[in-house]
Enzyme design. Structure first.
Site, PDB file in Angstrom:
ATOM      1  N   ASN A   1       0.442  -1.204   0.120  1.00 20.34           N
ATOM      2  CA  ASN A   1       0.269  -0.410  -0.289  1.00 20.34           C
ATOM      3  C   ASN A   1       1.337   1.022  -0.082  1.00 20.34           C
ATOM      4  O   ASN A   1       1.562   1.394   0.870  1.00 20.34           O
ATOM      5  CB  ASN A   1      -1.036  -0.158   0.584  1.00 20.34           C
ATOM      6  CG  ASN A   1      -1.827   0.698   1.375  1.00 20.34           C
ATOM      7  OD1 ASN A   1      -1.979   1.765   0.229  1.00 20.34           O
ATOM      8  ND2 ASN A   1      -2.826   1.561   2.567  1.00 20.34           N
ATOM      9  N   TRP A   2       1.207   2.265  -1.140  1.00 26.03           N
ATOM     10  CA  TRP A   2       2.036   2.976  -1.089  1.00 26.03           C
ATOM     11  C   TRP A   2       1.057   4.394  -0.955  1.00 26.03           C
ATOM     12  O   TRP A   2       2.014   4.979  -0.884  1.00 26.03           O
ATOM     13  CB  TRP A   2       2.226   3.279  -2.439  1.00 26.03           C
ATOM     14  CG  TRP A   2       3.371   2.599  -3.076  1.00 26.03           C
ATOM     15  CD1 TRP A   2       4.049   0.892  -2.824  1.00 26.03           C
ATOM     16  CD2 TRP A   2       3.672   2.277  -4.330  1.00 26.03           C
ATOM     17  NE1 TRP A   2       4.530   0.891  -3.258  1.00 26.03           N
ATOM     18  CE2 TRP A   2       4.711   0.700  -4.606  1.00 26.03           C
ATOM     19  CE3 TRP A   2       3.458   2.539  -6.051  1.00 26.03           C
ATOM     20  CZ2 TRP A   2       4.824   0.467  -6.070  1.00 26.03           C
ATOM     21  CZ3 TRP A   2       3.898   2.288  -6.597  1.00 26.03           C
ATOM     22  CH2 TRP A   2       4.879   1.144  -6.885  1.00 26.03           C
ATOM     23  N   LYS A   3      -0.199   4.129  -0.375  1.00 27.28           N
ATOM     24  CA  LYS A   3      -0.535   5.622   0.070  1.00 27.28           C
ATOM     25  C   LYS A   3      -0.333   6.391  -1.188  1.00 27.28           C
ATOM     26  O   LYS A   3      -0.009   6.006  -2.126  1.00 27.28           O
ATOM     27  CB  LYS A   3      -0.151   6.477   1.225  1.00 27.28           C
ATOM     28  CG  LYS A   3      -0.008   4.694   2.272  1.00 27.28           C
ATOM     29  CD  LYS A   3       0.128   5.194   3.839  1.00 27.28           C
ATOM     30  CE  LYS A   3      -0.355   3.519   4.535  1.00 27.28           C
ATOM     31  NZ  LYS A   3       0.415   3.996   6.201  1.00 27.28           N
TER      32      LYS A   3
ATOM     33  N   HIS B   1      -9.726   1.595   4.357  1.00 25.20           N
ATOM     34  CA  HIS B   1      -9.105   2.257   4.829  1.00 25.20           C
ATOM     35  C   HIS B   1      -8.505   2.860   6.267  1.00 25.20           C
ATOM     36  O   HIS B   1      -9.580   3.753   5.668  1.00 25.20           O
ATOM     37  CB  HIS B   1      -7.049   2.422   4.104  1.00 25.20           C
ATOM     38  CG  HIS B   1      -5.665   2.387   5.002  1.00 25.20           C
ATOM     39  ND1 HIS B   1      -6.013   3.143   5.816  1.00 25.20           N
ATOM     40  CD2 HIS B   1      -4.606   1.597   4.678  1.00 25.20           C
ATOM     41  CE1 HIS B   1      -4.318   3.287   6.430  1.00 25.20           C
ATOM     42  NE2 HIS B   1      -3.998   2.059   5.681  1.00 25.20           N
TER      43      HIS B   1
ATOM     44  N   GLU C   1      -7.166   5.175   6.805  1.00 25.65           N
ATOM     45  CA  GLU C   1      -6.855   6.123   6.654  1.00 25.65           C
ATOM     46  C   GLU C   1      -7.704   7.348   5.998  1.00 25.65           C
ATOM     47  O   GLU C   1      -8.091   7.944   6.749  1.00 25.65           O
ATOM     48  CB  GLU C   1      -4.889   6.497   6.119  1.00 25.65           C
ATOM     49  CG  GLU C   1      -4.365   6.366   6.805  1.00 25.65           C
ATOM     50  CD  GLU C   1      -3.287   6.060   6.313  1.00 25.65           C
ATOM     51  OE1 GLU C   1      -3.055   6.000   5.242  1.00 25.65           O
ATOM     52  OE2 GLU C   1      -2.369   5.239   6.684  1.00 25.65           O
TER      53      GLU C   1
ATOM     54  N   GLU D   1      -5.952  -4.152  10.629  1.00 33.18           N
ATOM     55  CA  GLU D   1      -5.215  -3.032  10.537  1.00 33.18           C
ATOM     56  C   GLU D   1      -5.206  -2.847  12.078  1.00 33.18           C
ATOM     57  O   GLU D   1      -6.293  -1.451  11.722  1.00 33.18           O
ATOM     58  CB  GLU D   1      -5.386  -2.088   9.178  1.00 33.18           C
ATOM     59  CG  GLU D   1      -4.616  -2.768   8.247  1.00 33.18           C
ATOM     60  CD  GLU D   1      -3.829  -1.932   7.266  1.00 33.18           C
ATOM     61  OE1 GLU D   1      -3.049  -1.871   6.670  1.00 33.18           O
ATOM     62  OE2 GLU D   1      -4.619  -0.688   6.671  1.00 33.18           O
TER      63      GLU D   1
ATOM     64  N   GLY E   1       2.403   2.281  10.829  1.00 31.92           N
ATOM     65  CA  GLY E   1       2.878   4.212  10.555  1.00 31.92           C
ATOM     66  C   GLY E   1       3.444   4.085  12.137  1.00 31.92           C
ATOM     67  O   GLY E   1       3.870   4.753  11.216  1.00 31.92           O
TER      68      GLY E   1
ATOM     69  N   SER F   1       2.890  -1.983  10.502  1.00 31.60           N
ATOM     70  CA  SER F   1       3.783  -1.650  10.808  1.00 31.60           C
ATOM     71  C   SER F   1       4.830  -3.097  10.344  1.00 31.60           C
ATOM     72  O   SER F   1       5.797  -3.635  11.536  1.00 31.60           O
ATOM     73  CB  SER F   1       4.869  -1.444  11.835  1.00 31.60           C
ATOM     74  OG  SER F   1       4.411  -0.062  12.298  1.00 31.60           O
TER      75      SER F   1
ATOM     76  N   GLY G   1       2.633  -0.985   4.607  1.00 27.03           N
ATOM     77  CA  GLY G   1       2.575   0.646   3.810  1.00 27.03           C
ATOM     78  C   GLY G   1       4.743   1.050   3.621  1.00 27.03           C
ATOM     79  O   GLY G   1       4.967   0.447   3.006  1.00 27.03           O
ATOM     80  N   GLY G   2       4.699   1.631   4.838  1.00 29.80           N
ATOM     81  CA  GLY G   2       6.241   2.203   4.289  1.00 29.80           C
ATOM     82  C   GLY G   2       7.329   1.252   4.404  1.00 29.80           C
ATOM     83  O   GLY G   2       7.694   2.067   3.274  1.00 29.80           O
TER      84      GLY G   2
END
Ligand code: PGA
Length: 249
Positions: A11-13, A96, A98, A168, A174, A212, A233-234
């Site tokens: 998930n590159w956001k 998601h 976010e 999640e 994050g 994470s 993600g990250g």
């Protein structure tokens, strides 16, 4: 029990231009050439086509990070399922945290988005998870149950296994604070029970952990019996790190 193919999603956001997305895919593909897993990249809308074009002939699938529930209309800034399918996108992240937190994505909208995605031939990756306050108040199960019931309300039981669920916990996204393998396993086993009660073929549903996930913790998370993959993600922004997570699965 049916085999569940491991599912690892990046998930590159709001990261990566078209040029950067192309560089990432070129670097990733040789590193994962031998994988039997489902490897899914979720770029921003602008980079979807660049990733789709590069992955033809490989095992990589492409997912959007959101879509609108309506087919078309006066919804400035939104895209529809049909627009994604036209680009050869195969999946879509829905719900998601976010988007729930910052863009007011509601369970009511999700109840329409999930069946709309399925009807269009997109694989929904439905995200659920509790806040830190909810976990501390021992409300984790209640939150998960409420989200699953609401977001899957309009999906026939026979089609629930086509939905990928991502657990999640919001406090782990994050933050560098990963859920322990036991916490993640417990929540995901609970999700499977909720789906079973809803009439789904729960043993076929892929349920991912997200929050994470890194090369250093992926193996022990993915070794849990109910954890079928990861939404990353990250650590998915770096092809070496992401390839290492695919390999750990
Ligand atoms: P993270 O994000 O891996 O950076 O915690 C996960 C996600 O939001 O899907």
């Amino acid at each position: 029990m049916p085999e569940r193919t491991p599912y690892i999603a990046a998930n590159w956001k709001m990261h990566k231009t078209v040029a950067e997305a192309g560089e990432f895919v070129d670097a990733l593909l040789p590193r994962i050439a031998a994988t039997q897993h489902d490897v899914v990249i979720c770029p921003p809308f602008t980079a979807l086509s660049a990733v789709v074009e590069r992955r033809y002939g490989t095992a990589v699938k492409v997912a959007a990070q959101n879509m609108h529930e309506e087919e078309s209309g006066a919804f400035t800034g939104e895209v529809s399922a049909r627009m994604l399918v036209e680009l050869d996108v195969e999946a879509v992240v829905l719900g998601h945290s976010e988007r729930r937190q910052h863009f007011n994505e509601t369970d009511e909208a999700l109840a329409r988005k999930v069946p709309t995605a399925l009807a269009a031939g997109l694989e929904p990756i439905l995200c659920v998870g509790e806040s830190e306050d909810a976990r501390e108040a021992e409300q984790t199960d209640a939150v998960l149950q409420r989200q699953l019931q609401a977001d899957l309300a309009e999906v026939e039981p026979g089609r629930i296994a086509e939905v990928v669920i991502a657990y999640e916990p919001i406090w782990a996204i994050g933050t560098g604070r990963t859920a322990t393998p036991e916490q993640a396993q417990e929540a995901i086993a609970f999700i499977r029970d909720v789906l079973r009660e809803r009439g789904a073929e729960a043993d076929r549903v892929r349920i991912l952990y997200g929050g994470s996930v890194k090369p250093g913790n992926a193996a022990e998370l993915l070794a849990q019996p109910d954890i079928d993959g990861a939404l990353v993600g990250g650590a998915s922004l770096d092809p070496d790190d992401f390839a290492a997570i695919v390999e750990a699965a």
